[in-house]
Design a protein around this motif. Sequence first.
Motif, mmCIF file in Angstrom:
data_model
loop_
_atom_site.group_PDB
_atom_site.id
_atom_site.type_symbol
_atom_site.label_atom_id
_atom_site.label_comp_id
_atom_site.label_asym_id
_atom_site.label_seq_id
_atom_site.Cartn_x
_atom_site.Cartn_y
_atom_site.Cartn_z
ATOM 1 N N LEU A 174 -6.958 3.802 -5.863
ATOM 2 C CA LEU A 174 -7.043 5.126 -6.543
ATOM 3 C C LEU A 174 -5.580 5.778 -7.409
ATOM 4 N N ASP A 175 -5.208 4.290 -7.901
ATOM 5 C CA ASP A 175 -3.850 4.482 -8.072
ATOM 6 C C ASP A 175 -2.554 4.822 -7.886
ATOM 7 N N ARG A 176 -2.955 5.156 -6.802
ATOM 8 C CA ARG A 176 -1.860 5.834 -6.403
ATOM 9 C C ARG A 176 -0.591 5.247 -5.294
ATOM 10 N N ASP B 217 -9.868 19.720 -4.868
ATOM 11 C CA ASP B 217 -9.120 18.823 -4.661
ATOM 12 C C ASP B 217 -7.882 19.779 -2.817
ATOM 13 N N TRP C 187 -5.666 4.707 -1.575
ATOM 14 C CA TRP C 187 -4.325 4.977 -2.006
ATOM 15 C C TRP C 187 -4.175 3.985 -3.779
ATOM 16 N N ASN D 198 2.696 5.799 -4.832
ATOM 17 C CA ASN D 198 3.264 6.558 -3.906
ATOM 18 C C ASN D 198 2.841 6.687 -2.190
ATOM 19 N N LYS D 199 1.450 6.535 -2.599
ATOM 20 C CA LYS D 199 1.107 7.260 -0.951
ATOM 21 C C LYS D 199 1.229 5.775 -0.656
#
Length: 285
Positions: free
Chosen positions: A273-275, A234, A270, A277-278
């Motif tokens: 990737l279920d992000r 990561d 993003w 906010n990003k």
Amino acid sequence: PPRSTLFPYTTLFRSGIPRGGAGRVGDDDDVAPFADVLSRLSAQEAPVVLVLDHLHLLAEPGARLDELFGHAPPAGLQIIAASRTHIADLGRVSRTASCRFITGDALLWDAEDIAAAAGKSGIDIPARSAEIIRQLTGGLPALVRGVVAAVPKAQLVAPEHLAEYVPGAIDAAMDFEIRWAPDLAPFRRELLLSAAADPLTDAALALVARERAAEFTALLEEAGIPQVTGGPSDRRWVYPDPVRASLLRLALTDHPEDLQELRHALIELWLDLDRPNKALKVAAD
């Protein structure tokens, strides 16, 4: 002396201790050179001050520091060690007053430093101007010097409109550093565009540098441009705010279509990737 002070995680000192380029010091090929350093160190008759760079690249840095102190000349040894990242285990002997550790943050200038630097150039700037420059440059010495050199004296001493002139001076300093650095210049496009990802991750990196991703990240870490965080699975490369902002402005000027295309790809990445906010942050940029 410092090789460069543009980036806070860059090379801080030159050293006689070998390092392994993109690899890590301490592999088999480095054993003989390190042994030679130990031998030469123990043979010294006068006190020695040893300046080490890239401590974070050492394999088992604490053990290596202990070895150096174990071969200290009778007259004494002091070590100044520079590292881009925090090192948890620094060995037993090295946790003494004879060993000083310096990270990139220690090289950043505050408003008082900036005023003093301007004074050496014959410009007496008020405290408010110095603080504006500190905020917009992050205290990076090379950016500060670029601002002092490029911004007209009348604007430096009159802080009311100074903030309008500083970004252009920062961009000029950044552009100069990238264009004239032999290792950075071939990756100019990737470097500028990579600022669109905040932070730069492995997934985002694949969109930015594609088949040159591994070579590009090795360059980033060697040059010390971003701070590297996270673990092996990561990893994240994080640019200082003024550096990232400047890279984005340069990318918007030099590669506007590529930047727009990359931003769309990052938003999709993003969201996949279920992000959200990003994705929203990329869209806001």
